[in-house]
Design a protein around this motif. Sequence first.
Motif, short mmCIF file in Angstrom:
data_model
loop_
_atom_site.label_atom_id
_atom_site.label_comp_id
_atom_site.label_asym_id
_atom_site.label_seq_id
_atom_site.Cartn_x
_atom_site.Cartn_y
_atom_site.Cartn_z
N MET A 1 0.85 -1.21 0.00
CA MET A 1 0.00 0.00 0.00
C MET A 1 0.89 1.25 0.00
O MET A 1 1.86 1.31 0.77
CB MET A 1 -0.86 -0.01 1.27
N ASN A 2 0.58 2.24 -0.86
CA ASN A 2 1.41 3.44 -0.85
C ASN A 2 1.01 4.38 0.30
O ASN A 2 0.02 4.14 1.00
CB ASN A 2 1.39 4.15 -2.22
N ALA A 3 1.81 5.45 0.46
CA ALA A 3 1.59 6.33 1.62
C ALA A 3 0.19 6.95 1.62
O ALA A 3 -0.49 6.98 2.65
CB ALA A 3 2.65 7.43 1.63
N ALA A 4 -0.27 7.41 0.44
CA ALA A 4 -1.59 8.06 0.39
C ALA A 4 -2.69 7.07 0.75
O ALA A 4 -3.65 7.42 1.45
CB ALA A 4 -1.81 8.65 -1.01
N ASP A 5 -2.56 5.80 0.29
CA ASP A 5 -3.58 4.79 0.63
C ASP A 5 -3.58 4.48 2.12
O ASP A 5 -4.64 4.33 2.74
CB ASP A 5 -3.33 3.50 -0.17
N LEU A 6 -2.38 4.38 2.71
CA LEU A 6 -2.29 4.14 4.15
C LEU A 6 -2.96 5.28 4.92
O LEU A 6 -3.68 5.07 5.91
CB LEU A 6 -0.82 4.06 4.58
N MET A 7 -2.74 6.50 4.44
CA MET A 7 -3.29 7.67 5.14
C MET A 7 -4.82 7.72 4.99
O MET A 7 -5.53 8.03 5.95
CB MET A 7 -2.62 8.94 4.61
N THR A 8 -5.31 7.39 3.80
CA THR A 8 -6.76 7.36 3.59
C THR A 8 -7.39 6.30 4.49
O THR A 8 -8.46 6.52 5.08
CB THR A 8 -7.07 7.05 2.10
N GLU A 9 -6.70 5.18 4.65
CA GLU A 9 -7.18 4.11 5.51
C GLU A 9 -7.30 4.59 6.96
O GLU A 9 -8.28 4.32 7.65
CB GLU A 9 -6.21 2.92 5.42
N SER A 10 -6.31 5.36 7.43
CA SER A 10 -6.37 5.89 8.81
C SER A 10 -7.56 6.82 8.99
O SER A 10 -8.23 6.78 10.01
CB SER A 10 -5.13 6.70 9.18
N LEU A 11 -7.80 7.68 7.98
CA LEU A 11 -8.91 8.63 8.11
C LEU A 11 -10.25 7.88 8.15
O LEU A 11 -11.14 8.23 8.92
CB LEU A 11 -8.89 9.64 6.95
N ALA A 12 -10.36 6.83 7.35
CA ALA A 12 -11.60 6.04 7.35
C ALA A 12 -11.76 5.32 8.69
O ALA A 12 -12.86 5.28 9.25
CB ALA A 12 -11.57 5.03 6.20
N ALA A 13 -10.65 4.80 9.22
CA ALA A 13 -10.73 4.08 10.51
C ALA A 13 -11.14 5.04 11.63
O ALA A 13 -11.96 4.69 12.49
CB ALA A 13 -9.40 3.42 10.83
N GLU A 63 -0.24 12.72 -1.93
CA GLU A 63 -0.78 12.48 -3.28
C GLU A 63 -0.11 13.35 -4.33
O GLU A 63 -0.40 13.22 -5.51
CB GLU A 63 -2.29 12.77 -3.29
N GLY A 64 0.71 14.31 -3.89
CA GLY A 64 1.33 15.24 -4.83
C GLY A 64 0.31 16.18 -5.45
O GLY A 64 0.47 16.63 -6.60
N ALA A 65 -0.75 16.52 -4.69
CA ALA A 65 -1.84 17.34 -5.23
C ALA A 65 -1.39 18.79 -5.46
O ALA A 65 -0.69 19.37 -4.63
CB ALA A 65 -3.03 17.31 -4.28
#
Length: 144
Positions: A1-13, A63-65
């Motif tokens: 899992m990349n960093a952005a996916d890990l971070m999105t997972e934390s926010l959802a949790a 995400e490099g947004a």
Amino acid sequence: MNAADLMTESLAAAAEAGWEIREPLFTRFFKAFPKRRAAFLVPQASSIRMTDETLQIMLGLAEGADWVWPQIADIVFTHRAYGPLPIAEYDAFIDMTVKELARAVGASWSAAHQQAWQTQADVLKQKIRDARREWAAGAFGNDV
Ligand code: HEM
């Protein structure tokens, strides 16, 4: 899992746990910097955006947004209206945000989540320094 996916997972949790991050975060922040409390006229309102934007900016950095840098520059500019804010307080607020997120996520917070968030926390701290320096140098144009 990349960093952005890990971070999105934390926010959802954190959202699933139904846990408020901002109340303990601001309690912790005001305990560390009691003199700053008076600058917040309506913390019940402003703490929502301050917490959300800090989290979203760190995710946006991972995400490099494109929107992230102008947003950081804008926040640094508007915060000048709240008085001279020591850089140590920005650093502390960002680190405290990650700590309170970790607490909210609970058991599923892993070393990988910690690393993903702390890396972007450190990038955000640096970008705040960059924005402060550029505003001070007039790099974004005339002050209003
Ligand atoms: C990356 C870090 C930060 C972000 C993204 C951020 C973001 C924001 C945002 C979006 C608001 C507007 C809230 C609203 O109008 O509803 C706000 C307000 C404010 N912020 Fe921050 N902030 C950060 C760090 C800090 C720090 C470290 C301090 C103090 C040392 C601070 C002091 C304030 C104050 C005094 C207000 C006005 C509160 C009020 O009028 O009640 N901010 N912040």
